[in-house]
Motif scaffolding. Structure first.
Motif, mmCIF file in Angstrom:
data_model
loop_
_atom_site.group_PDB
_atom_site.id
_atom_site.type_symbol
_atom_site.label_atom_id
_atom_site.label_comp_id
_atom_site.label_asym_id
_atom_site.label_seq_id
_atom_site.Cartn_x
_atom_site.Cartn_y
_atom_site.Cartn_z
ATOM 1 N N VAL A 87 0.835 -1.204 0.000
ATOM 2 C CA VAL A 87 0.000 0.000 0.000
ATOM 3 C C VAL A 87 0.868 1.252 0.000
ATOM 4 C CG1 VAL A 87 -1.838 1.264 1.162
ATOM 5 C CG2 VAL A 87 -1.784 -1.233 1.291
ATOM 6 N N LEU A 88 0.508 2.194 -0.874
ATOM 7 C CA LEU A 88 1.107 3.522 -0.885
ATOM 8 C C LEU A 88 0.047 4.525 -0.459
ATOM 9 C CD1 LEU A 88 3.369 5.544 -1.572
ATOM 10 C CD2 LEU A 88 2.507 5.571 -3.926
ATOM 11 N N LEU A 89 0.282 5.180 0.674
ATOM 12 C CA LEU A 89 -0.609 6.220 1.154
ATOM 13 C C LEU A 89 0.020 7.561 0.785
ATOM 14 C CD1 LEU A 89 -0.274 3.822 3.516
ATOM 15 C CD2 LEU A 89 -2.195 5.058 4.487
ATOM 16 N N TRP A 90 -0.591 8.294 -0.122
ATOM 17 C CA TRP A 90 0.026 9.498 -0.647
ATOM 18 C C TRP A 90 -0.948 10.677 -0.566
ATOM 19 C CZ3 TRP A 90 -1.882 12.316 -4.801
ATOM 20 C CH2 TRP A 90 -2.945 11.712 -5.501
ATOM 21 N N GLY A 91 -0.384 11.872 -0.592
ATOM 22 C CA GLY A 91 -1.247 13.045 -0.657
ATOM 23 C C GLY A 91 -0.886 14.134 0.321
ATOM 24 N N ALA A 92 -1.894 14.893 0.728
ATOM 25 C CA ALA A 92 -1.703 16.116 1.505
ATOM 26 C C ALA A 92 -0.994 15.853 2.821
ATOM 27 C CB ALA A 92 -3.062 16.774 1.765
ATOM 28 N N ARG A 93 -0.159 16.804 3.201
ATOM 29 C CA ARG A 93 0.577 16.711 4.463
ATOM 30 C C ARG A 93 -0.386 16.826 5.644
ATOM 31 N NH1 ARG A 93 2.979 20.868 1.924
ATOM 32 N NH2 ARG A 93 2.381 22.295 3.632
ATOM 33 N N GLY A 94 -0.056 16.090 6.713
ATOM 34 C CA GLY A 94 -0.775 16.251 7.970
ATOM 35 C C GLY A 94 -2.155 15.644 8.022
ATOM 36 N N MET A 95 -2.528 14.829 7.037
ATOM 37 C CA MET A 95 -3.874 14.257 7.004
ATOM 38 C C MET A 95 -3.938 12.851 7.585
ATOM 39 S SD MET A 95 -6.189 16.308 6.238
ATOM 40 C CE MET A 95 -7.505 15.111 6.019
ATOM 41 N N GLY A 96 -2.906 12.443 8.293
ATOM 42 C CA GLY A 96 -2.992 11.210 9.070
ATOM 43 C C GLY A 96 -2.523 9.959 8.362
ATOM 44 N N LYS A 97 -1.660 10.085 7.368
ATOM 45 C CA LYS A 97 -1.211 8.895 6.629
ATOM 46 C C LYS A 97 -0.445 7.933 7.550
ATOM 47 C CE LYS A 97 0.956 11.368 3.491
ATOM 48 N NZ LYS A 97 0.523 12.737 3.845
ATOM 49 N N SER A 98 0.600 8.426 8.204
ATOM 50 C CA SER A 98 1.384 7.552 9.078
ATOM 51 C C SER A 98 0.593 7.178 10.330
ATOM 52 C CB SER A 98 2.705 8.221 9.457
ATOM 53 O OG SER A 98 2.489 9.441 10.137
#
Length: 295
Positions: A87-98
């Motif tokens: 899985v690659l979780l990509w996109g806007a900073r600070g939106m809870g990916k990690s």
């Protein structure tokens, strides 16, 4: 004669001690049953257990319901021994990916424990640093014979100009002779969908003899991830929902209208709305109220 022998022995002892100090320390032994989370220390090559993981409850991650459900489903299938995707979780900073990766790991283990799953072996989460990506084959070799199932997690993964370590990642994920071990899956977060800067891809297109082939070589890395989960900037309502969730969870007693006004002012001064901004506001609010935050 005896004195000279004693003096010689002392010199030998000092020499042995000096040589011992020059030798590298022994590699710590990894006990995979010691914890559910580890950090890969590429040099000297062992897994360091994490006693207290920095994560939030999955119920506090708002505004990403669709991608949350997809990631939970993929992880649950993997933990049960069924086929699942990198899985690659990509996109806007600070939106809870990690945060979502760590929260889903905890959620799946909690579900398995409450449901008394067939396997009583918890799912393991292993963080690998971006700069250690080229040691992935070494790490996978260490894990493939273990009885556990592992999520390998790399936060903020991206590659810059003249960085060829992405080729190691491509081979480790799918393209090597051995392939990815069945008990290992790879999750990565990134602000870039293709993990490479746009100007790097454009340069390849403009200078190559066959531009399409050059670009394909660069972007094919992201194709190794079967799931692409996109995170986008949140709306004002979603941002306020995050703030209300944090305030309620941590027992911060404040008038709702005052909370709304202060949260919006905080976002305005930061010039953005995101889960990270909501959490930073919550920390500030708790400090002003003199209230501790729950672990």
């Amino acid at each position: 004669m005896t004195d000279s022998i004693d003096a010689l022995n002392k010199k030998l002892d000092r020499l042995i001690e000096a040589v011992s100090r020059l030798a590298p320390p022994p590699v710590p032994q990894t006990d995979l049953g010691e914890a559910d989370c580890f950090v890969w220390q590429a040099d000297p090559g062992y897994l360091e257990p994490v006693r207290k993981v920095n994560r939030v409850d999955i119920g506090l991650i708002r505004g990403v319901d669709r991608v949350r459900d997809i990631l939970v489903d993929n992880t649950e299938r993997f933990a049960a021994g069924h086929p699942a995707n990198n899985v690659l979780l990509w996109g806007a900073r600070g939106m809870g990916k990690s945060s979502l990766v760590k929260a889903v790991h905890a959620e799946i283990n909690a579900r398995a424990k409450s449901q008394k799953a067939k396997s009583d072996l918890p799912l393991k989460l292993i963080e690998i640093h971006r700069e250690d990506i080229d040691t992935l084959p070494k790490l996978m070799a260490l894990l493939k014979a273990a009885p556990f199932r592992f999520i390998l997690f790399c936060d903020d993964l991206s590659f810059d100009h003249d960085d060829t370590s992405y080729k190691s990642l491509k081979a480790a994920l799918e393209g090597g002779v051995e392939g990815r071990p069945a008990n290992v899956i790879f999750y990565a977060t990134s602000n870039r969908r293709h993990l490479l800067p746009r100007d790097m891809i454009d340069n390849e297109r403009s200078t190559a003899i066959n531009p399409s082939e050059a670009v394909e070589e660069k972007v094919s890395l992201s194709d190794r991830f079967g799931l692409w989960l996109g995170f986008h900037k949140c709306s004002q309502d979603e941002y306020l929902d995050m703030v209300n969730g944090y305030a309620g969870h941590h027992g911060l007693d404040i008038d709702p209208e005052q909370l709304r006004a202060e949260a919006l002012e905080w976002a305005t001064t930061r010039g953005s709305r995101s889960g990270r901004v909501a959490w930073q506001f919550t920390q500030d609010l708790a400090g002003r109220l003199g209230k501790p935050l729950k672990d």
